[in-house]
Design a protein around this motif. Structure first.
Motif, PDB file in Angstrom:
ATOM      1  N   GLY A   1       0.814  -1.211   0.000  1.00 16.08           N
ATOM      2  CA  GLY A   1       0.000   0.000   0.000  1.00 16.08           C
ATOM      3  C   GLY A   1       0.842   1.252   0.000  1.00 16.08           C
ATOM      4  O   GLY A   1       0.579   2.198  -0.761  1.00 16.08           O
ATOM      5  N   LEU A   2       1.864   1.272   0.831  1.00  9.19           N
ATOM      6  CA  LEU A   2       2.755   2.433   0.887  1.00  9.19           C
ATOM      7  C   LEU A   2       3.497   2.603  -0.435  1.00  9.19           C
ATOM      8  O   LEU A   2       3.633   3.723  -0.942  1.00  9.19           O
ATOM      9  CB  LEU A   2       3.736   2.282   2.052  1.00  9.19           C
ATOM     10  N   LEU A   3       3.939   1.503  -1.007  1.00  5.38           N
ATOM     11  CA  LEU A   3       4.647   1.564  -2.287  1.00  5.38           C
ATOM     12  C   LEU A   3       3.722   2.058  -3.400  1.00  5.38           C
ATOM     13  O   LEU A   3       4.134   2.853  -4.250  1.00  5.38           O
ATOM     14  CB  LEU A   3       5.210   0.187  -2.622  1.00  5.38           C
ATOM     15  N   ALA A   4       2.467   1.632  -3.386  1.00  5.55           N
ATOM     16  CA  ALA A   4       1.502   2.096  -4.398  1.00  5.55           C
ATOM     17  C   ALA A   4       1.237   3.594  -4.247  1.00  5.55           C
ATOM     18  O   ALA A   4       1.151   4.320  -5.247  1.00  5.55           O
ATOM     19  CB  ALA A   4       0.203   1.295  -4.287  1.00  5.55           C
ATOM     20  N   ILE A   5       1.132   4.063  -3.020  1.00  6.50           N
ATOM     21  CA  ILE A   5       0.914   5.500  -2.788  1.00  6.50           C
ATOM     22  C   ILE A   5       2.124   6.302  -3.284  1.00  6.50           C
ATOM     23  O   ILE A   5       1.962   7.317  -3.978  1.00  6.50           O
ATOM     24  CB  ILE A   5       0.642   5.775  -1.292  1.00  6.50           C
ATOM     25  N   ILE A   6       3.312   5.851  -2.952  1.00  8.51           N
ATOM     26  CA  ILE A   6       4.520   6.535  -3.412  1.00  8.51           C
ATOM     27  C   ILE A   6       4.590   6.496  -4.936  1.00  8.51           C
ATOM     28  O   ILE A   6       4.965   7.487  -5.579  1.00  8.51           O
ATOM     29  CB  ILE A   6       5.777   5.913  -2.766  1.00  8.51           C
ATOM     30  N   GLY A   7       4.219   5.357  -5.525  1.00  4.94           N
ATOM     31  CA  GLY A   7       4.206   5.247  -6.979  1.00  4.94           C
ATOM     32  C   GLY A   7       3.256   6.239  -7.623  1.00  4.94           C
ATOM     33  O   GLY A   7       3.584   6.865  -8.638  1.00  4.94           O
ATOM     34  N   ALA A   8       2.074   6.399  -7.040  1.00  2.00           N
ATOM     35  CA  ALA A   8       1.098   7.359  -7.583  1.00  2.00           C
ATOM     36  C   ALA A   8       1.644   8.783  -7.501  1.00  2.00           C
ATOM     37  O   ALA A   8       1.508   9.565  -8.458  1.00  2.00           O
ATOM     38  CB  ALA A   8      -0.224   7.239  -6.829  1.00  2.00           C
ATOM     39  N   ILE A   9       2.285   9.117  -6.396  1.00  2.00           N
ATOM     40  CA  ILE A   9       2.863  10.451  -6.230  1.00  2.00           C
ATOM     41  C   ILE A   9       3.987  10.671  -7.248  1.00  2.00           C
ATOM     42  O   ILE A   9       4.066  11.725  -7.891  1.00  2.00           O
ATOM     43  CB  ILE A   9       3.365  10.654  -4.789  1.00  2.00           C
ATOM     44  N   LEU A  10       4.847   9.665  -7.416  1.00  2.16           N
ATOM     45  CA  LEU A  10       5.930   9.776  -8.391  1.00  2.16           C
ATOM     46  C   LEU A  10       5.379   9.903  -9.813  1.00  2.16           C
ATOM     47  O   LEU A  10       5.916  10.661 -10.623  1.00  2.16           O
ATOM     48  CB  LEU A  10       6.850   8.556  -8.313  1.00  2.16           C
ATOM     49  N   LEU A  11       4.331   9.167 -10.109  1.00  2.00           N
ATOM     50  CA  LEU A  11       3.745   9.211 -11.446  1.00  2.00           C
ATOM     51  C   LEU A  11       3.175  10.595 -11.751  1.00  2.00           C
ATOM     52  O   LEU A  11       3.449  11.166 -12.812  1.00  2.00           O
ATOM     53  CB  LEU A  11       2.667   8.139 -11.594  1.00  2.00           C
ATOM     54  N   VAL A  12       2.404  11.142 -10.829  1.00  2.81           N
ATOM     55  CA  VAL A  12       1.825  12.470 -11.034  1.00  2.81           C
ATOM     56  C   VAL A  12       2.929  13.523 -11.174  1.00  2.81           C
ATOM     57  O   VAL A  12       2.925  14.340 -12.108  1.00  2.81           O
ATOM     58  CB  VAL A  12       0.853  12.839  -9.886  1.00  2.81           C
ATOM     59  N   GLY A  13       3.890  13.492 -10.273  1.00  5.42           N
ATOM     60  CA  GLY A  13       4.999  14.441 -10.352  1.00  5.42           C
ATOM     61  C   GLY A  13       5.839  14.231 -11.601  1.00  5.42           C
ATOM     62  O   GLY A  13       6.302  15.195 -12.220  1.00  5.42           O
ATOM     63  N   GLY A  14       6.036  12.975 -11.981  1.00  3.93           N
ATOM     64  CA  GLY A  14       6.821  12.668 -13.173  1.00  3.93           C
ATOM     65  C   GLY A  14       6.158  13.158 -14.444  1.00  3.93           C
ATOM     66  O   GLY A  14       6.832  13.652 -15.360  1.00  3.93           O
ATOM     67  N   VAL A  15       4.833  13.046 -14.516  1.00  4.54           N
ATOM     68  CA  VAL A  15       4.106  13.548 -15.687  1.00  4.54           C
ATOM     69  C   VAL A  15       4.211  15.072 -15.750  1.00  4.54           C
ATOM     70  O   VAL A  15       4.429  15.645 -16.825  1.00  4.54           O
ATOM     71  CB  VAL A  15       2.634  13.070 -15.666  1.00  4.54           C
ATOM     72  N   LYS A  16       4.083  15.727 -14.607  1.00  9.03           N
ATOM     73  CA  LYS A  16       4.240  17.188 -14.576  1.00  9.03           C
ATOM     74  C   LYS A  16       5.650  17.589 -15.017  1.00  9.03           C
ATOM     75  O   LYS A  16       5.823  18.551 -15.773  1.00  9.03           O
ATOM     76  CB  LYS A  16       3.956  17.733 -13.176  1.00  9.03           C
ATOM     77  N   LEU A  17       6.643  16.854 -14.543  1.00 12.63           N
ATOM     78  CA  LEU A  17       8.023  17.131 -14.929  1.00 12.63           C
ATOM     79  C   LEU A  17       8.215  16.939 -16.429  1.00 12.63           C
ATOM     80  O   LEU A  17       8.880  17.737 -17.088  1.00 12.63           O
ATOM     81  CB  LEU A  17       8.981  16.230 -14.137  1.00 12.63           C
ATOM     82  N   LEU A  18       7.623  15.882 -16.988  1.00 11.42           N
ATOM     83  CA  LEU A  18       7.709  15.647 -18.432  1.00 11.42           C
ATOM     84  C   LEU A  18       7.089  16.794 -19.225  1.00 11.42           C
ATOM     85  O   LEU A  18       7.620  17.197 -20.265  1.00 11.42           O
ATOM     86  CB  LEU A  18       6.989  14.347 -18.795  1.00 11.42           C
ATOM     87  N   MET A  19       5.975  17.312 -18.750  1.00 15.25           N
ATOM     88  CA  MET A  19       5.305  18.418 -19.435  1.00 15.25           C
ATOM     89  C   MET A  19       6.166  19.684 -19.418  1.00 15.25           C
ATOM     90  O   MET A  19       6.008  20.554 -20.268  1.00 15.25           O
ATOM     91  CB  MET A  19       3.934  18.687 -18.826  1.00 15.25           C
ATOM     92  N   LEU A  20       7.086  19.755 -18.470  1.00 14.33           N
ATOM     93  CA  LEU A  20       8.005  20.897 -18.394  1.00 14.33           C
ATOM     94  C   LEU A  20       9.317  20.613 -19.130  1.00 14.33           C
ATOM     95  O   LEU A  20      10.241  21.419 -19.072  1.00 14.33           O
ATOM     96  CB  LEU A  20       8.301  21.241 -16.934  1.00 14.33           C
ATOM     97  N   GLY A  21       9.382  19.456 -19.785  1.00 10.05           N
ATOM     98  CA  GLY A  21      10.584  19.099 -20.534  1.00 10.05           C
ATOM     99  C   GLY A  21      11.628  18.369 -19.720  1.00 10.05           C
ATOM    100  O   GLY A  21      12.785  18.272 -20.127  1.00 10.05           O
ATOM    101  N   GLY A  22      11.243  17.807 -18.583  1.00  7.93           N
ATOM    102  CA  GLY A  22      12.187  17.130 -17.698  1.00  7.93           C
ATOM    103  C   GLY A  22      12.357  15.652 -17.990  1.00  7.93           C
ATOM    104  O   GLY A  22      11.947  15.139 -19.031  1.00  7.93           O
ATOM    105  N   SER A  23      12.905  14.958 -17.040  1.00  2.79           N
ATOM    106  CA  SER A  23      13.281  13.555 -17.156  1.00  2.79           C
ATOM    107  C   SER A  23      12.070  12.614 -17.179  1.00  2.79           C
ATOM    108  O   SER A  23      11.096  12.811 -16.460  1.00  2.79           O
ATOM    109  CB  SER A  23      14.180  13.188 -15.975  1.00  2.79           C
ATOM    110  N   LEU A  24      12.180  11.568 -17.985  1.00  2.00           N
ATOM    111  CA  LEU A  24      11.168  10.514 -18.060  1.00  2.00           C
ATOM    112  C   LEU A  24      11.263   9.565 -16.860  1.00  2.00           C
ATOM    113  O   LEU A  24      10.305   8.858 -16.537  1.00  2.00           O
ATOM    114  CB  LEU A  24      11.361   9.736 -19.368  1.00  2.00           C
ATOM    115  N   TYR A  25      12.393   9.574 -16.174  1.00  2.00           N
ATOM    116  CA  TYR A  25      12.650   8.615 -15.093  1.00  2.00           C
ATOM    117  C   TYR A  25      11.536   8.587 -14.046  1.00  2.00           C
ATOM    118  O   TYR A  25      11.076   7.518 -13.660  1.00  2.00           O
ATOM    119  CB  TYR A  25      13.990   8.915 -14.403  1.00  2.00           C
ATOM    120  N   TYR A  26      11.099   9.742 -13.571  1.00  2.13           N
ATOM    121  CA  TYR A  26      10.165   9.774 -12.450  1.00  2.13           C
ATOM    122  C   TYR A  26       8.794   9.220 -12.819  1.00  2.13           C
ATOM    123  O   TYR A  26       8.149   8.566 -11.998  1.00  2.13           O
ATOM    124  CB  TYR A  26      10.061  11.187 -11.872  1.00  2.13           C
ATOM    125  N   ALA A  27       8.344   9.455 -14.039  1.00  3.78           N
ATOM    126  CA  ALA A  27       7.072   8.877 -14.486  1.00  3.78           C
ATOM    127  C   ALA A  27       7.190   7.359 -14.564  1.00  3.78           C
ATOM    128  O   ALA A  27       6.293   6.632 -14.115  1.00  3.78           O
ATOM    129  CB  ALA A  27       6.656   9.462 -15.830  1.00  3.78           C
TER     130      ALA A  27
END
Length: 104
Positions: free
Chosen positions: A13-39
């Motif tokens: 459960g904790l890992l899934a929550i962290i994954g969701a947070i990383l995914l949302v932040g990673g998509v935002k970072l991608l939209m700003l031209g950042g790294s694909l890693y976090y998504a």
């Protein structure tokens, strides 16, 4: 329900929550031209968490692959500089240890 099963639920459960947070932040970072890693890390952690909750060994295998790729990405990004590697690897390594405890 056994103690290790409850521990697996908590870790998953904790890992899934962290994954969701990383995914949302990673998509935002991608939209700003950042790294694909976090998504990608978010997807890997989210799926690993769900598999761990289900009690499937696929969660451990997926997380292990994520950890190996994270180590490679970290070394490519900062080289072998300990103080720069530490924040990139401490969290994922900590969860790998918790998952090992949950599945032993």
């Amino acid at each position: 329900m056994t103690r290790s099963r409850i521990f697996g639920w908590l870790i998953g459960g904790l890992l899934a929550i962290i994954g969701a947070i990383l995914l949302v932040g990673g998509v935002k970072l991608l939209m700003l031209g950042g790294s694909l890693y976090y998504a990608l890390a978010g997807v890997a952690c989210l799926l690993s968490g769900f598999y761990v909750i289900k009690g499937s060994g696929k969660g451990v295998v997926l997380y292990s692959a994520f950890l190996v790729l994270t180590v490679i990405w970290s070394i490519v990004e900062v080289g072998f500089q300990f103080w720069q590697l530490l924040p990139r690897l401490a969290g994922p390594t900590f969860f790998a240890q918790l998952m090992a405890l949950a599945f032993l």
